[in-house]
Enzyme design. Structure first.
Site, PDB file in Angstrom:
ATOM      1  N   THR A  88       1.018  15.436  16.276  1.00 44.96           N
ATOM      2  CA  THR A  88       1.970  13.786  16.351  1.00 44.96           C
ATOM      3  C   THR A  88       1.388  13.792  17.118  1.00 44.96           C
ATOM      4  OG1 THR A  88       3.758  12.357  16.655  1.00 44.96           O
ATOM      5  CG2 THR A  88       4.149  15.055  17.724  1.00 44.96           C
ATOM      6  N   LYS A 114      -3.358  13.137  16.940  1.00 46.77           N
ATOM      7  CA  LYS A 114      -3.870  13.170  15.492  1.00 46.77           C
ATOM      8  C   LYS A 114      -5.302  12.949  14.912  1.00 46.77           C
ATOM      9  CE  LYS A 114       0.865  11.234  13.737  1.00 46.77           C
ATOM     10  NZ  LYS A 114       1.930  10.354  13.216  1.00 46.77           N
ATOM     11  N   GLY A 170      -3.112   2.629  16.391  1.00 42.62           N
ATOM     12  CA  GLY A 170      -3.378   4.042  16.420  1.00 42.62           C
ATOM     13  C   GLY A 170      -3.520   5.199  15.476  1.00 42.62           C
TER      14      GLY A 170
END
Length: 297
Positions: free
Chosen positions: A70, A74, A136
């Protein structure tokens, strides 16, 4: 119960309150597995200063079957892996690493989790024109899911316009029959009055980042509003959107979906998504306390 112990981990920053480990472990027990889940929070004192490279090597040495990944790794972890699934490569982000005979393979179940949430939570919704805030790792996955779902016109906005442009350019090449553009958030605000749906894929709204990322007064009154955040699952954005009559989609379905798909890839078994959803609700509401999970031995 299976005699082989399966060791899995979660690596990231500020993840001690993540619900993913407990969801995995609860379902693994019901599947008859000997399943151990460890949390490696690189902001925690015992791991502060460790690199993601070190984490991968330590996980390999200790015999991990997989690592969930996470924020903020990533995208940066991809260059360290031996192989990538087709979807992970196309998305440019990984949320699951499988260790297989000494090699590492990157997978992405964020997009499948969000894709299933669209199908199940927004039945009969309009999809022609969607505005997304956030470019993101999570935003890359949700944008991919939206395009795979059939969105014809996708606007990707981010405070970092270079990042938004990179994601839009990448997907424009992958989906040449669909219109994908990037824009600063200030310009995206002006486009929301014509959008069929709005996706919130930034940290704004999390317990640690309260607030709303855009002005709901600017949103088309018939548009649906989706948020990827699940802590809290009733974000301020969704509460206000519901009060104004918008259809809303919270982050629970995506969180459950990615966990279901990850567990399937890790174990080769078929998890029960309804059961995992009930476990998730118990964890969110506090009916089941979070486990205290260790990291490396």
């Amino acid at each position: 119960m299976s005699s082989e112990r399966i060791i899995v981990g979660l690596v990231g920053e500020g993840i001690l309150e993540s619900l993913t480990p407990d969801m995995h472990m609860a379902e693994a027990v019901k599947l008859g597995l000997d399943y151990e889940y460890r949390v490696i929070d690189l902001l925690a004192h015992e791991y502060r200063g460790l690199s993601i490279e070190h984490v991968l090597e330590e996980a390999r040495i200790e015999g991990f079957r997989a690592l969930n990944v996470t924020h903020p790794f990533k995208q940066s972890v991809m260059s360290l892996l031996d192989n990538l699934s087709e979807d992970a490569q196309r998305i440019g982000a990984v949320n699951l690493i499988i260790f297989d005979e000494g090699l590492t393979r990157g997978e992405n179940t964020d997009w499948t989790g969000f894709g299933s949430s669209l199908s199940e939570g927004l039945i009969d919704a309009q999809w022609d024109h969607v505005v997304q805030f956030g470019a993101g790792g999570a935003g890359a996955a949700t944008a991919y899911a939206l395009l795979k779902h059939g969105v014809q016109n996708l606007v990707i906005a981010d405070l970092n316009i270079e990042k938004a442009a990179a994601v839009a350019n990448h997907y424009r090449a992958l989906f040449p029959r669909q219109n994908v553009i990037s824009t600063p958030t200030t310009e995206a605000n002006k486009m929301m009055n014509e959008a069929d749906g709005i996706v919130q894929a930034t940290p704004v709204g999390m317990n640690t980042h309260p607030g709303v990322p855009f002005d709901l007064d600017l949103v088309n009154g018939s548009a649906w509003v989706a948020d990827v955040i699940y802590r809290p699952f009733e974000t301020q954005l969704l509460c206000e959107a519901r009060e104004r009559g918008h259809r809303v989609l919270d982050g629970r379905r995506m969180a459950i979906g990615q966990a279901v798909d990850s567990l399937k890839l890790i174990t080769g078994l078929e998890p029960n998504s309804d059961r995992m959803g009930r476990d998730f609700s118990d964890l969110v509401t506090g009916r089941r306390p979070l486990s205290k999970l260790q990291g490396f031995k």
